[in-house]
Write a protein that holds these residues in place. Structure first.
Motif, mmCIF file in Angstrom:
data_model
loop_
_atom_site.group_PDB
_atom_site.id
_atom_site.type_symbol
_atom_site.label_atom_id
_atom_site.label_comp_id
_atom_site.label_asym_id
_atom_site.label_seq_id
_atom_site.Cartn_x
_atom_site.Cartn_y
_atom_site.Cartn_z
ATOM 1 N N THR A 170 9.657 -2.979 0.748
ATOM 2 C CA THR A 170 8.724 -1.860 0.883
ATOM 3 C C THR A 170 7.428 -2.353 1.524
ATOM 4 O OG1 THR A 170 7.692 -2.215 -1.268
ATOM 5 C CG2 THR A 170 9.687 -0.832 -1.208
ATOM 6 N N GLU A 171 6.564 -1.414 1.949
ATOM 7 C CA GLU A 171 5.281 -1.779 2.555
ATOM 8 C C GLU A 171 4.409 -2.536 1.558
ATOM 9 O OE1 GLU A 171 3.441 1.702 4.075
ATOM 10 O OE2 GLU A 171 4.881 1.961 5.718
ATOM 11 N N ILE A 231 5.680 -6.129 1.265
ATOM 12 C CA ILE A 231 5.270 -6.897 2.443
ATOM 13 C C ILE A 231 3.787 -7.244 2.371
ATOM 14 C CG2 ILE A 231 4.924 -6.786 4.944
ATOM 15 C CD1 ILE A 231 7.500 -5.159 5.118
ATOM 16 N N ALA A 232 2.956 -6.268 1.982
ATOM 17 C CA ALA A 232 1.514 -6.492 1.900
ATOM 18 C C ALA A 232 1.179 -7.541 0.858
ATOM 19 C CB ALA A 232 0.795 -5.184 1.603
ATOM 20 N N PRO A 287 0.703 -9.566 4.959
ATOM 21 C CA PRO A 287 0.730 -8.389 5.850
ATOM 22 C C PRO A 287 1.264 -8.688 7.244
ATOM 23 C CG PRO A 287 -1.334 -8.476 4.647
ATOM 24 C CD PRO A 287 -0.615 -9.763 4.342
ATOM 25 N N ALA A 304 4.816 -7.789 8.734
ATOM 26 C CA ALA A 304 5.149 -6.506 9.349
ATOM 27 C C ALA A 304 5.289 -6.611 10.862
ATOM 28 C CB ALA A 304 4.086 -5.470 8.982
ATOM 29 N N ARG A 314 7.795 -1.205 12.182
ATOM 30 C CA ARG A 314 7.189 -1.201 10.858
ATOM 31 C C ARG A 314 5.732 -1.657 10.940
ATOM 32 N NH1 ARG A 314 10.734 -2.003 6.585
ATOM 33 N NH2 ARG A 314 8.852 -2.032 5.279
ATOM 34 N N VAL A 368 1.974 -1.759 8.129
ATOM 35 C CA VAL A 368 1.390 -1.406 6.846
ATOM 36 C C VAL A 368 -0.047 -0.966 7.074
ATOM 37 C CG1 VAL A 368 2.850 -2.921 5.474
ATOM 38 C CG2 VAL A 368 0.771 -3.831 6.459
ATOM 39 N N SER A 369 -0.598 -0.278 6.097
ATOM 40 C CA SER A 369 -1.910 0.349 6.277
ATOM 41 C C SER A 369 -3.016 -0.659 6.525
ATOM 42 C CB SER A 369 -2.247 1.194 5.050
ATOM 43 O OG SER A 369 -2.228 0.376 3.879
#
Length: 367
Positions: A32-33, A36-37, A41, A44, A50, A52-53
């Motif tokens: 999931t994001e 990963i974070a 990070p 990604a 893909r 992430v924020s």
């Protein structure tokens, strides 16, 4: 005492790194994001679809509709106008810093009341104080473009220089404009006429609030060697031997300081002074009778390079509109593999102990 166990891992090679990369990609494909974070990070980036924020996906499309308003412009970095702490090298004043050879069309007045629009190369510089990092180069062009649509005169050049000093917050400033000025000249005997082009530069210098207006002109002429002429005539008279004196294309660069309190010194006036001093100007339109006339004109006006400098000097001294001046002459010998040169100055403006090493190599008429 250091103990190195035999099972200590060695530095991984490329194959090991490739295998680890594949493991990361496989894991990231199902993670999931948040997972990963929490791990890293940057993982990604291994997946093209893909993100992430906290690791932005940057746009690769040019934003046609974006407008840089005043608020946005205020956030832009400006290293060139940064604090003195950013200065590299010695913190010393720079006498000249700016731009050279930006070009635009400029209109010029002619002596007969006409106007000419000529492609003009502009060089602009200012002095830079020791505690300043640099200048905004584009302001030089912007300052000049404010006045570029006006019919040119030294007054318009002065207005541009005033803006230039204010915009760049400098004590000293210089503007120079170079262009090729056309003037129609008549042939010597055939009645034809054609355009001669003169390399001219106008220079406005403001140092310590003293302003000087300078005109530079390249005048191209033929110089017949007086010694060679006499030797040729001796061969004819003493031995009946046909001989021809050597002559060559020659260039004089005339630089004059114009008196600001006198009437206008037109480009054509300066050209006339040169023609009066040395009348063997190269020709434009020539038929056989003109070529013969040119040979006769050269024979009537043989000159060494020393003569040329003094003849130009005499003509310039006769004009009260001209203050200081400099004459640099080059006779590009047809007899020798080298050139004959002379430099004559009047007044402090052009006096110097040193010569530009490339000064005389620039005195080549390109044709």
């Amino acid at each position: 005492m250091n103990i190195h166990p035999s099972d200590m891992a060695e530095t991984p090679d490329r194959d090991a790194a490739q295998a680890a990369l594949e493991v990361l990609r496989q894991w990231a494909a199902s993670a999931t994001e948040v997972e990963i974070a929490q791990l890293e990070p940057a993982v990604a980036r291994l997946l093209p679809d893909r993100a992430v924020s906290n690791y932005p996906d940057l746009s690769r499309d040019y934003p046609e509709g974006f407008v840089a308003d005043a608020e946005y412009r205020a956030t832009l970095p400006d290293l060139q106008n940064g604090p003195s702490s950013l200065i590299r090298g010695a913190k010393e004043q720079i006498q000249h810093v700016g731009i050279s050879n930006f070009r635009l069309p400029i209109r010029f007045h002619t002596r007969d009341g006409g106007d000419l629009t000529l492609e003009t190369s502009v060089t602009g510089t200012v002095s830079l104080d020791a505690d300043k990092k640099g200048i905004n180069m584009s302001r030089i062009m912007r300052s000049f473009y404010k006045h570029a649509e006006k019919t040119f005169s030294f007054h318009v050049l002065a207005d541009a220089l005033d803006d230039y000093l204010a915009d760049l917050d400098s004590l000293d400033a210089r503007l120079q404009m170079r262009f090729s000025f056309p003037a129609k000249i008549n042939s010597l005997r055939s009645g034809l006429s054609g355009y001669q082009y003169y390399d001219i530069a106008l220079e406005l210098v403001d140092v310590d609030r003293v302003r000087q207006m300078i005109i530079h002109l390249d005048y191209v002429y033929s110089s017949t060697c007086p010694c060679s002429l006499e030797l040729s005539e001796h061969a004819r008279q003493a031995r009946g031997q046909l001989a021809t004196p050597h002559s060559q294309r020659s260039v004089a660069r005339i630089s004059v300081l114009a008196d600001p309190n006198a009437s206008i010194l037109w480009f054509e006036d300066l050209i006339d002074h040169c023609r009066t001093a040395v009348p063997t100007e190269t020709q434009v339109m020539v038929k056989r009778e003109d070529e013969q006339a040119f040979a006769e004109l050269n024979a009537a006006n043989p000159i060494f390079v020393e003569d040329a400098a003094r003849l130009f000097c005499e003509a310039l001294k006769s004009d009260s509109r001209i203050a200081d001046f400099r004459i640099v002459a080059s006779h590009q010998e047809s007899l020798h593999s080298h050139d004959a040169i002379s430099v004559l100055t009047q007044g402090p403006t052009f006096a110097t102990r040193s010569l530009d090493p490339h000064q005389f190599s620039t005195l080549i008429h390109k044709g």
